[in-house]
Design an enzyme around this catalytic site. Structure first.
Site, PDB file in Angstrom:
ATOM      1  N   ASP A  69       3.382   5.171   7.274  1.00 30.28           N
ATOM      2  CA  ASP A  69       2.519   4.258   6.535  1.00 30.28           C
ATOM      3  C   ASP A  69       1.063   4.692   6.681  1.00 30.28           C
ATOM      4  O   ASP A  69       0.718   5.471   7.556  1.00 30.28           O
ATOM      5  CB  ASP A  69       2.719   2.806   6.978  1.00 30.28           C
ATOM      6  CG  ASP A  69       3.049   2.694   8.465  1.00 30.28           C
ATOM      7  OD1 ASP A  69       2.747   3.625   9.227  1.00 30.28           O
ATOM      8  OD2 ASP A  69       3.622   1.677   8.869  1.00 30.28           O
ATOM      9  N   GLU A 128       0.985  -2.944   5.131  1.00 35.07           N
ATOM     10  CA  GLU A 128       0.502  -4.239   5.604  1.00 35.07           C
ATOM     11  C   GLU A 128       0.417  -5.260   4.473  1.00 35.07           C
ATOM     12  O   GLU A 128       0.239  -6.440   4.720  1.00 35.07           O
ATOM     13  CB  GLU A 128      -0.872  -4.087   6.262  1.00 35.07           C
ATOM     14  CG  GLU A 128      -0.899  -3.172   7.482  1.00 35.07           C
ATOM     15  CD  GLU A 128      -0.174  -3.762   8.688  1.00 35.07           C
ATOM     16  OE1 GLU A 128       0.234  -4.939   8.620  1.00 35.07           O
ATOM     17  OE2 GLU A 128      -0.019  -3.043   9.682  1.00 35.07           O
TER      18      GLU A 128
END
Length: 377
Positions: A69, A128
């Site tokens: 990520d 997120e």
């Protein structure tokens, strides 16, 4: 390539945290590094602010994928680092800078040490929020290079460097955001009978929400409803016309997630009737569970225990944390494991300082595992 290179990369990335789907500088930094590798050994595609990197195998039977990520968090950094965030109000407080440097270390290793199988490295934005995994999976770029198995890690502050932790089956929970807006009638504090007070309505709803887990969910299952923020009112002598509750839902089963949402909707309808107001519910961003494929995970755990004396394996319990990597695992077999980074501060904390020694541990472990995996018939 020297591990110090990837420590420096981590520090560079730490200085430029960006929100989901706005990782422009991050993407540019990663591309500069990738474009410096032998281009006859890598194939690169961009997708939004993400990147897909393919390394063709020498005799491929499958495509093995690694996902990392990219995004940061809206947190003001309070670390002791000399390389603190240059983006005010944003910080890599969840280890994505570590994750990206590890992924680049793996790419560099396999460019120079090819294996039989194809390798795919996914630099995925917006973990997120609002969630980048699902739209990346639905992209033409991903479909072109869709892997046969997929893996990832996440830093774990509570474990020392040299330890990893995982388990077969469910590891992370199903998650959903929760936003409830109540609209009534404002007025003067001296004339409450002429208004519909949303401070009172919101307070009643908050209390009622706490009954769902204790009275509507199987006690042998698990669920969490947390309201972390309430906004209402403008002045102490004005009855509030509006109230907003913001929270999160986490469950270990999809059935319990559906049950929780059904009960929230019923309770909100009751608040509308009881307080003569209108209400809207928004579930925002939701992630499905991270479910580690049992056979692959057990095989990996056995391999680490028997053939990796420099790494200590912990058979951990499932956690109520959320990760959109779960979308990949819902369609592609694989697993995620925790990587020990030995810091007293938890994930999403403004003072978290993960040990950079874990970068070498991860690169070495995963490169060996992928090499072994590629030797399977």
């Amino acid at each position: 390539m020297a591990t110090s290179t990837f420590v420096q990369i981590r520090r560079d990335l730490h200085q430029i945290p960006e929100p989901g789907f706005q990782e422009v500088k991050t993407q540019q930094y990663l591309l500069r590094y990738l474009e410096g590798l032998p281009q006859d050994r890598v194939q690169i595609q961009t997708w939004r602010t993400g990147i897909l990197v393919r390394i063709p195998g020498t005799d491929p039977k499958r495509t093995i994928a690694w996902r990392t990520d990219m995004d940061g968090l809206p947190i003001a950094e309070e670390t002791s680092y000399p390389f603190r965030s240059l983006h005010e109000g944003f910080m890599h407080a969840c280890g994505h800078d570590m994750h990206m440097s590890i992924a680049l270390g793996l790419v560099a290793h396999f460019v120079h040490h090819p294996i039989a199988d194809n390798l795919l490295f996914l630099f995925q934005p917006a973990e997120e929020g609002p969630g980048g995994a699902l739209p990346m999976m639905q992209s033409e770029e991903f479909a072109l290079w869709k892997p046969d198995c997929i893996f990832a890690l996440h830093i774990a502050p509570e474990y020392p460097v040299g330890q990893i932790a995982t388990k077969p089956g469910i590891l992370f929970a199903n998650t959903s955001e929760l936003f409830v807006d109540l609209v009534g009638k404002g007025g003067h504090a001296a004339f409450p009978h002429q208004a519909n007070d949303m401070v009172v309505a919101g307070s009643h709803l908050l209390t009622q929400l706490q009954s769902i887990v204790s009275r509507n969910i199987d006690p042998l299952d698990s669920a969490v409803i947390t309201v972390g923020k309430i906004e209402s009112g403008t002045k102490q002598n004005i009855i509030a016309e509006r109230a907003r509750l913001e929270g999160t839902i986490r469950t270990f089963s999809m059935e319990s997630m559906a049950r929780v949402k059904s009960r929230i909707e019923a309770l909100v309808k009751g608040i509308e009737a009881g307080f003569a107001c209108t209400a809207t519910i928004d579930y925002g961003c939701g992630y499905c569970q991270v479910y580690n494929e049992e056979a692959l995970t057990e095989e990996f755990m056995q391999w680490v225990s028997e053939e990796c004396p420099d790494v200590t394996l912990i058979h951990c319990k499932e956690a109520m944390t959320g990760e959109d990597f779960g979308y990949f695992l819902s369609e592609i077999p694989g697993f995620l494991f925790w990587l020990g980074v030995n810091t007293p501060y938890g994930l999403h904390h403004s003072k978290i300082e993960p040990s950079e020694d874990a970068i070498e541990v991860a690169i070495h472990l995963v490169s060996r595992y992928f090499t072994k995996l590629s030797e399977r018939p």
